[in-house]
Design a protein around this motif. Structure first.
Motif, short mmCIF file in Angstrom:
data_model
loop_
_atom_site.label_atom_id
_atom_site.label_comp_id
_atom_site.label_asym_id
_atom_site.label_seq_id
_atom_site.Cartn_x
_atom_site.Cartn_y
_atom_site.Cartn_z
N VAL A 183 26.42 37.93 47.39
CA VAL A 183 26.63 39.11 46.54
C VAL A 183 27.46 40.14 47.28
N PHE A 184 27.17 40.38 48.55
CA PHE A 184 27.91 41.36 49.35
C PHE A 184 29.38 40.98 49.46
N VAL A 185 29.67 39.71 49.66
CA VAL A 185 31.06 39.25 49.78
C VAL A 185 31.75 39.25 48.41
N ALA A 186 31.04 38.93 47.36
CA ALA A 186 31.65 38.84 46.02
C ALA A 186 31.97 40.21 45.43
N ILE A 187 31.20 41.23 45.74
CA ILE A 187 31.44 42.55 45.15
C ILE A 187 32.83 43.09 45.50
N PRO A 188 33.28 43.10 46.75
CA PRO A 188 34.62 43.58 47.03
C PRO A 188 35.69 42.75 46.33
N ALA A 189 35.48 41.45 46.19
CA ALA A 189 36.49 40.60 45.55
C ALA A 189 36.70 41.01 44.10
N ALA A 190 35.68 41.52 43.45
CA ALA A 190 35.79 41.92 42.05
C ALA A 190 36.54 43.23 41.90
N ALA A 191 36.84 43.91 42.99
CA ALA A 191 37.45 45.23 42.91
C ALA A 191 38.97 45.20 43.08
N HIS A 192 39.56 44.03 43.14
CA HIS A 192 41.01 43.93 43.30
C HIS A 192 41.75 44.25 42.01
N VAL A 193 43.03 44.62 42.14
CA VAL A 193 43.89 44.72 40.96
C VAL A 193 44.11 43.29 40.48
N PRO A 237 40.82 48.91 39.32
CA PRO A 237 39.60 49.64 39.63
C PRO A 237 39.88 50.71 40.67
N ASN A 238 39.12 51.79 40.62
CA ASN A 238 39.20 52.80 41.67
C ASN A 238 38.14 52.44 42.71
N GLU A 239 38.59 52.08 43.91
CA GLU A 239 37.68 51.65 44.97
C GLU A 239 37.23 52.77 45.88
N LYS A 240 37.69 53.99 45.63
CA LYS A 240 37.33 55.12 46.51
C LYS A 240 36.30 56.00 45.81
N PRO A 242 36.61 58.03 40.54
CA PRO A 242 35.76 57.12 41.31
C PRO A 242 34.80 56.36 40.39
N ASP A 243 34.58 55.10 40.72
CA ASP A 243 33.71 54.18 39.96
C ASP A 243 34.28 53.80 38.60
N GLY A 244 35.52 54.20 38.30
CA GLY A 244 36.14 53.84 37.03
C GLY A 244 37.20 52.76 37.21
N TYR A 245 37.68 52.27 36.09
CA TYR A 245 38.82 51.36 36.10
C TYR A 245 39.60 51.58 34.82
N ASP A 246 40.82 51.06 34.77
CA ASP A 246 41.62 51.17 33.56
C ASP A 246 42.50 49.94 33.44
N LEU A 247 43.02 49.72 32.24
CA LEU A 247 43.90 48.60 31.95
C LEU A 247 45.29 49.11 31.63
N PHE A 248 46.30 48.49 32.22
CA PHE A 248 47.70 48.82 31.99
C PHE A 248 48.33 47.58 31.36
N THR A 249 48.64 47.67 30.07
CA THR A 249 49.00 46.50 29.28
C THR A 249 50.49 46.40 29.02
N VAL A 250 50.99 45.18 29.13
CA VAL A 250 52.38 44.87 28.80
C VAL A 250 52.39 43.65 27.88
N ARG A 251 53.49 43.47 27.18
CA ARG A 251 53.71 42.28 26.37
C ARG A 251 55.02 41.68 26.86
N GLY A 252 55.00 40.42 27.22
CA GLY A 252 56.20 39.83 27.79
C GLY A 252 56.40 38.39 27.39
N GLY A 253 57.68 37.98 27.43
CA GLY A 253 57.98 36.60 27.15
C GLY A 253 59.46 36.39 26.89
N PRO A 254 59.86 35.21 26.66
CA PRO A 254 59.00 34.05 26.87
C PRO A 254 58.71 33.85 28.36
N LEU A 255 57.45 33.47 28.64
CA LEU A 255 57.06 33.22 30.01
C LEU A 255 57.74 31.95 30.52
N PRO A 256 58.02 31.88 31.82
CA PRO A 256 58.72 30.70 32.36
C PRO A 256 57.95 29.41 32.08
#
Length: 185
Positions: free
Chosen positions: A22-32, A52-55, A120-134
């Motif tokens: 659990v300790f190792v998995a929690i930081p992994a979930a905080a990546h962009v 996610p805001n990690e600070k 702090p303790d929040g996150y947000d989504l930054f959405t794009v639409r793209g294509g055609p994907l390679p």
């Protein structure tokens, strides 16, 4: 008595092992990361950069995402986010890409979002639409820079090597799978 001690040791070992996981998995979930994490090759689709805001003492105030130059996406549009502004940089392509809408001679190389805040303790989504994907690769790697209100910039740019350990600051990856019967336009 000896069997009770053995049971206690096994239970204690299992609890400590679970705590370590659990300790190792929690930081992994905080990546962009990119949501959803996969899309069909050749499709036009929406995907989001989950930030996610990690600070606990500063807000995220900026995000810069660099698009893969070696496998450009011919058409990209950005979902407008209340409170945030964005700028799009484009780069001329060495070789034009033919699409169903004509020839594309430049592609998005970078998108920068500023003006908003992720507390702090929040996150947000930054959405794009793209294509055609390679169609000729199995994944696209996007390098990201996250700016905090205290001036710190975290670079999410390290490649994830198959079979290797996860890097501390991995670049967000969009996995590309087999094209389905249609595209999501």
């Amino acid at each position: 008595m000896s069997s009770r001690r053995s049971v206690r040791r096994v239970v204690l070992g299992a609890v400590l092992g679970l705590a370590l996981v659990v300790f190792v998995a929690i930081p992994a979930a905080a990546h962009v990361e990119i949501e959803p994490g996969s899309a069909a090759k050749g499709s036009t689709t929406s995907f989001s950069f989950r930030v996610p805001n990690e600070k606990d003492n500063a807000s995220t105030v900026g995000l810069e995402v660099t698009f893969p130059a070696d496998h450009p996406i011919p058409s990209v549009s950005v979902l407008v986010k209340q409170g945030w502004t964005f700028t799009v940089e484009k780069t001329p392509l060495p070789k034009p890409i033919k699409t169903e809408f004509g020839e594309v001679t430049e592609a998005v190389s970078k998108i920068t979002w500023t003006g908003g805040q992720i507390p702090p303790d929040g996150y947000d989504l930054f959405t794009v639409r793209g294509g055609p994907l390679p169609k000729n690769v199995n994944q696209l790697e996007f390098k990201a820079s996250q700016t905090y209100s205290d001036g710190e910039v975290v670079q999410w740019i390290e490649p994830t090597v198959k079979g290797g350990a996860e890097p501390e600051h991995p670049a967000p990856v969009l996995k590309l799978g087999k094209a389905s019967g249609g595209t999501s336009h």
